[in-house]
Design a protein around this motif. Structure first.
Motif, PDB file in Angstrom:
ATOM      1  N   LEU A 246     -12.564  54.520 -39.684  1.00 47.14           N
ATOM      2  CA  LEU A 246     -11.836  53.659 -40.633  1.00 47.14           C
ATOM      3  C   LEU A 246     -11.742  54.297 -42.007  1.00 47.14           C
ATOM      4  CD1 LEU A 246     -13.286  50.170 -39.637  1.00 47.14           C
ATOM      5  CD2 LEU A 246     -10.964  51.051 -39.210  1.00 47.14           C
ATOM      6  N   ALA A 247     -12.806  55.035 -42.385  1.00 48.14           N
ATOM      7  CA  ALA A 247     -12.833  55.656 -43.717  1.00 48.14           C
ATOM      8  C   ALA A 247     -11.996  56.932 -43.771  1.00 48.14           C
ATOM      9  CB  ALA A 247     -14.275  55.944 -44.128  1.00 48.14           C
ATOM     10  N   GLY A 248     -11.482  57.372 -42.616  1.00 50.56           N
ATOM     11  CA  GLY A 248     -10.597  58.536 -42.602  1.00 50.56           C
ATOM     12  C   GLY A 248     -11.290  59.878 -42.478  1.00 50.56           C
ATOM     13  N   CYS A 249     -12.519  59.870 -41.975  1.00 52.86           N
ATOM     14  CA  CYS A 249     -13.261  61.118 -41.772  1.00 52.86           C
ATOM     15  C   CYS A 249     -12.603  61.951 -40.657  1.00 52.86           C
ATOM     16  CB  CYS A 249     -14.709  60.774 -41.400  1.00 52.86           C
ATOM     17  SG  CYS A 249     -15.794  62.192 -41.338  1.00 52.86           S
ATOM     18  N   ASP A 250     -12.492  63.249 -40.861  1.00 55.66           N
ATOM     19  CA  ASP A 250     -11.794  64.103 -39.885  1.00 55.66           C
ATOM     20  C   ASP A 250     -12.635  64.457 -38.656  1.00 55.66           C
ATOM     21  OD1 ASP A 250      -9.346  64.613 -41.522  1.00 55.66           O
ATOM     22  OD2 ASP A 250     -10.836  65.509 -42.861  1.00 55.66           O
ATOM     23  N   PHE A 251     -13.882  64.872 -38.904  1.00 52.25           N
ATOM     24  CA  PHE A 251     -14.736  65.346 -37.810  1.00 52.25           C
ATOM     25  C   PHE A 251     -16.105  64.685 -37.858  1.00 52.25           C
ATOM     26  CE2 PHE A 251     -11.958  68.884 -38.993  1.00 52.25           C
ATOM     27  CZ  PHE A 251     -11.436  69.285 -37.776  1.00 52.25           C
ATOM     28  N   ALA A 252     -16.751  64.630 -36.694  1.00 54.54           N
ATOM     29  CA  ALA A 252     -18.116  64.118 -36.652  1.00 54.54           C
ATOM     30  C   ALA A 252     -18.965  64.983 -35.733  1.00 54.54           C
ATOM     31  CB  ALA A 252     -18.140  62.669 -36.173  1.00 54.54           C
ATOM     32  N   GLN A 253     -20.239  64.996 -36.067  1.00 56.67           N
ATOM     33  CA  GLN A 253     -21.219  65.776 -35.347  1.00 56.67           C
ATOM     34  C   GLN A 253     -22.484  64.925 -35.316  1.00 56.67           C
ATOM     35  OE1 GLN A 253     -21.458  69.447 -37.541  1.00 56.67           O
ATOM     36  NE2 GLN A 253     -22.544  70.470 -35.880  1.00 56.67           N
ATOM     37  N   GLY A 254     -23.223  64.952 -34.247  1.00 61.00           N
ATOM     38  CA  GLY A 254     -24.482  64.194 -34.214  1.00 61.00           C
ATOM     39  C   GLY A 254     -24.908  63.877 -32.797  1.00 61.00           C
ATOM     40  N   TYR A 255     -26.142  63.386 -32.680  1.00 56.59           N
ATOM     41  CA  TYR A 255     -26.711  63.138 -31.356  1.00 56.59           C
ATOM     42  C   TYR A 255     -25.885  62.143 -30.549  1.00 56.59           C
ATOM     43  CZ  TYR A 255     -30.901  65.508 -33.175  1.00 56.59           C
ATOM     44  OH  TYR A 255     -31.786  66.407 -33.704  1.00 56.59           O
ATOM     45  N   HIS A 256     -25.186  61.227 -31.234  1.00 56.85           N
ATOM     46  CA  HIS A 256     -24.339  60.266 -30.509  1.00 56.85           C
ATOM     47  C   HIS A 256     -23.224  60.980 -29.750  1.00 56.85           C
ATOM     48  CE1 HIS A 256     -22.151  56.638 -29.566  1.00 56.85           C
ATOM     49  NE2 HIS A 256     -21.078  57.088 -30.189  1.00 56.85           N
ATOM     50  N   LEU A 257     -22.789  62.112 -30.256  1.00 60.75           N
ATOM     51  CA  LEU A 257     -21.682  62.850 -29.640  1.00 60.75           C
ATOM     52  C   LEU A 257     -22.165  64.003 -28.781  1.00 60.75           C
ATOM     53  CD1 LEU A 257     -19.645  62.690 -32.896  1.00 60.75           C
ATOM     54  CD2 LEU A 257     -18.915  61.658 -30.734  1.00 60.75           C
ATOM     55  N   GLY A 258     -23.274  64.585 -29.135  1.00 62.72           N
ATOM     56  CA  GLY A 258     -23.823  65.701 -28.364  1.00 62.72           C
ATOM     57  C   GLY A 258     -24.904  66.421 -29.132  1.00 62.72           C
ATOM     58  N   ARG A 259     -25.970  66.774 -28.444  1.00 61.42           N
ATOM     59  CA  ARG A 259     -27.072  67.511 -29.079  1.00 61.42           C
ATOM     60  C   ARG A 259     -26.781  69.005 -29.016  1.00 61.42           C
ATOM     61  NH1 ARG A 259     -32.342  64.799 -29.771  1.00 61.42           N
ATOM     62  NH2 ARG A 259     -31.870  62.594 -29.491  1.00 61.42           N
ATOM     63  N   PRO A 260     -27.462  69.777 -29.839  1.00 58.23           N
ATOM     64  CA  PRO A 260     -27.340  71.230 -29.685  1.00 58.23           C
ATOM     65  C   PRO A 260     -27.847  71.635 -28.307  1.00 58.23           C
ATOM     66  CG  PRO A 260     -28.445  70.656 -31.755  1.00 58.23           C
ATOM     67  CD  PRO A 260     -28.360  69.399 -30.946  1.00 58.23           C
ATOM     68  N   MET A 261     -27.145  72.540 -27.638  1.00 52.79           N
ATOM     69  CA  MET A 261     -27.533  72.938 -26.275  1.00 52.79           C
ATOM     70  C   MET A 261     -27.236  74.421 -26.047  1.00 52.79           C
ATOM     71  SD  MET A 261     -24.460  70.813 -24.495  1.00 52.79           S
ATOM     72  CE  MET A 261     -23.451  70.228 -25.862  1.00 52.79           C
ATOM     73  N   PRO A 262     -27.951  75.025 -25.088  1.00 51.11           N
ATOM     74  CA  PRO A 262     -27.673  76.427 -24.783  1.00 51.11           C
ATOM     75  C   PRO A 262     -26.287  76.581 -24.161  1.00 51.11           C
ATOM     76  CG  PRO A 262     -29.367  75.530 -23.314  1.00 51.11           C
ATOM     77  CD  PRO A 262     -29.077  74.481 -24.330  1.00 51.11           C
ATOM     78  N   ALA A 263     -25.716  77.774 -24.265  1.00 51.29           N
ATOM     79  CA  ALA A 263     -24.350  78.034 -23.784  1.00 51.29           C
ATOM     80  C   ALA A 263     -24.153  77.638 -22.322  1.00 51.29           C
ATOM     81  CB  ALA A 263     -24.011  79.516 -23.984  1.00 51.29           C
ATOM     82  N   GLU A 264     -25.204  77.808 -21.507  1.00 49.26           N
ATOM     83  CA  GLU A 264     -25.089  77.501 -20.077  1.00 49.26           C
ATOM     84  C   GLU A 264     -24.751  76.036 -19.814  1.00 49.26           C
ATOM     85  OE1 GLU A 264     -27.346  79.809 -21.809  1.00 49.26           O
ATOM     86  OE2 GLU A 264     -28.972  78.774 -20.741  1.00 49.26           O
ATOM     87  N   GLN A 265     -25.034  75.156 -20.792  1.00 52.82           N
ATOM     88  CA  GLN A 265     -24.803  73.725 -20.565  1.00 52.82           C
ATOM     89  C   GLN A 265     -23.449  73.239 -21.069  1.00 52.82           C
ATOM     90  OE1 GLN A 265     -28.179  71.492 -22.111  1.00 52.82           O
ATOM     91  NE2 GLN A 265     -29.600  72.800 -20.979  1.00 52.82           N
ATOM     92  N   LEU A 266     -22.679  74.140 -21.688  1.00 57.96           N
ATOM     93  CA  LEU A 266     -21.440  73.687 -22.329  1.00 57.96           C
ATOM     94  C   LEU A 266     -20.390  73.201 -21.335  1.00 57.96           C
ATOM     95  CD1 LEU A 266     -21.018  76.249 -25.271  1.00 57.96           C
ATOM     96  CD2 LEU A 266     -22.132  74.002 -25.259  1.00 57.96           C
ATOM     97  N   ALA A 267     -20.256  73.888 -20.209  1.00 60.93           N
ATOM     98  CA  ALA A 267     -19.234  73.504 -19.231  1.00 60.93           C
ATOM     99  C   ALA A 267     -19.503  72.090 -18.721  1.00 60.93           C
ATOM    100  CB  ALA A 267     -19.208  74.502 -18.073  1.00 60.93           C
ATOM    101  N   GLU A 268     -20.769  71.829 -18.417  1.00 63.16           N
ATOM    102  CA  GLU A 268     -21.152  70.498 -17.923  1.00 63.16           C
ATOM    103  C   GLU A 268     -20.918  69.432 -18.999  1.00 63.16           C
ATOM    104  OE1 GLU A 268     -25.160  68.385 -16.179  1.00 63.16           O
ATOM    105  OE2 GLU A 268     -25.146  70.570 -16.381  1.00 63.16           O
ATOM    106  N   PHE A 269     -21.290  69.790 -20.238  1.00 66.28           N
ATOM    107  CA  PHE A 269     -21.075  68.855 -21.347  1.00 66.28           C
ATOM    108  C   PHE A 269     -19.591  68.521 -21.481  1.00 66.28           C
ATOM    109  CE2 PHE A 269     -19.478  68.329 -25.635  1.00 66.28           C
ATOM    110  CZ  PHE A 269     -20.084  67.136 -25.991  1.00 66.28           C
ATOM    111  N   GLU A 270     -18.740  69.542 -21.427  1.00 67.89           N
ATOM    112  CA  GLU A 270     -17.313  69.320 -21.652  1.00 67.89           C
ATOM    113  C   GLU A 270     -16.698  68.449 -20.561  1.00 67.89           C
ATOM    114  OE1 GLU A 270     -14.901  72.523 -23.022  1.00 67.89           O
ATOM    115  OE2 GLU A 270     -16.425  73.235 -24.436  1.00 67.89           O
ATOM    116  N   GLN A 271     -17.213  68.626 -19.342  1.00 68.96           N
ATOM    117  CA  GLN A 271     -16.722  67.804 -18.236  1.00 68.96           C
ATOM    118  C   GLN A 271     -17.116  66.345 -18.467  1.00 68.96           C
ATOM    119  OE1 GLN A 271     -17.580  69.548 -14.483  1.00 68.96           O
ATOM    120  NE2 GLN A 271     -15.677  68.657 -13.718  1.00 68.96           N
ATOM    121  N   ALA A 272     -18.381  66.126 -18.823  1.00 65.68           N
ATOM    122  CA  ALA A 272     -18.871  64.763 -19.077  1.00 65.68           C
ATOM    123  C   ALA A 272     -18.130  64.148 -20.267  1.00 65.68           C
ATOM    124  CB  ALA A 272     -20.371  64.779 -19.343  1.00 65.68           C
TER     125      ALA A 272
END
Ligand code: C2E
Ligand code: MG
Ligand code: MG
Ligand code: MG
Length: 280
Positions: A246-272
């Protein structure tokens, strides 16, 4: 003291060091090995466009996989690396690993890399970043460098020169942790920025403090006036995300959206993530 000895010099163990100093001493001694032995790894945290809830890219976060101490987080080893001067070698390793990883991703993905003040004070910093991108055949616009307010306090002219050169080549420049420490309004105009990242303690306060809502929404408005994109860090709840949208923020980052993870987990994350979007 022993810790203040010159970079790369052998330091004798000083029995008068207390336990904290001793741990720091051990880590500092081990940091050189860590770089040589490839113990520095990157984890990747998703960066999401708030408007469309689509994945924009990731932020690279350094991790030290120590054979005895286990996984060590940057808040513990970055300050040590900065005091000992190892940060320069560490920064080069992070950049190399980041660009190598980015080259494997679809061309629309971006990657943000954190940069220490000392690195920006190096006269060949911009050149090395551009050379690394070129070596991997990467469009400079896919890389975002994250700096902090303190980044340009030392050797200011040189640091700003480096950033201007990088920005002109298309590299994004984010001001990280905005709102932490003193208000850096002067920096907003002095620095060649493309993005502002709102410090996570301000986001954490969103649901329970009217004052902080005002600070966050005003920061977003200010960023827009300066033609900067805005990222909210540390988004942990759906309510915070709704507010930011609502406030017009462009991007968000945080545990609600995804935690930092090793590269091997990115494909699975993107599918989910895309499944979650499709059903939202
Ligand atoms: P930063 O750049 O502000 O990165 C965000 C930090 O917040 C990361 O901690 C991330 O894991 C954490 N975080 C993300 N989302 C949430 C959330 O929803 N809740 C909470 N409580 N925390 C969240 P991390 O990975 O421990 O990194 C800490 C800091 O270390 C970074 O802060 C950055 O300043 C520094 N750092 C990390 N990697 C590097 C690097 O390669 N080079 C340099 N110079 N600094 C680095
Ligand atoms: Mg950062
Ligand atoms: Mg930050
Ligand atoms: Mg931080």
């Amino acid at each position: 003291s022993a810790k203040r000895a010159g970079r790369g010099q052998y330091r004798f163990f000083d029995p008068s060091l207390n336990r904290v100093d001793m741990e720091e001493f051990q880590l500092e001694q081990a940091l050189g090995d860590a770089l040589r032995l490839g113990q520095i790894r990157l984890h990747f945290q998703p960066l999401v466009r708030v408007g469309s809830m689509s994945l924009a890219g990731y932020e690279a976060l350094a991790r030290w996989q120590h054979p005895q101490f286990g996984l060590i987080y940057p808040d513990r080893f970055i300050p040590i690396a900065e005091r000992s001067g190892f940060i320069l070698a560490l920064g080069r390793e992070v950049l190399r690993l980041a660009c190598r990883e980015l080259a494997q991703w679809p061309p629309e993905r971006t990657l943000a890399v954190n940069v220490s003040p000392m690195e920006l004070g190096q006269a060949d910093f911009a050149e090395r970043v551009l050379a690394e991108l070129a070596q991997q055949g990467l469009d400079p616009a896919r890389l975002e460098l994250e700096i902090t307010e303190t980044s340009v306090l030392e050797r200011q002219q040189l640091a700003i020169q480096q950033l201007c050169r990088l920005k002109a080549a298309g590299v994004g420049i984010s001001l990280d942790d905005f709102g932490k420490g003193y208000a850096g309004f002067a920096h907003l105009q002095a620095l060649p920025l493309t993005r502002l990242k709102i410090e996570r303690s301000l986001i954490a306060q969103l649901s329970n403090s009217h004052d902080d809502s005002l600070i966050v929404s005003s920061t977003i408005t200010l960023a827009k006036r300066l033609a900067l994109q805005v990222v909210a860090e540390g988004v942990e709840t759906a309510e915070q995300l709704v507010y930011l949208k609502l406030a017009g923020c462009d991007f968000a980052q945080g545990y609600h959206l995804g935690r930092p993870m090793p590269a091997e987990q990115l494909a699975e994350f993107e599918q989910a993530f895309s499944t979650m979007r499709a059903s939202a």
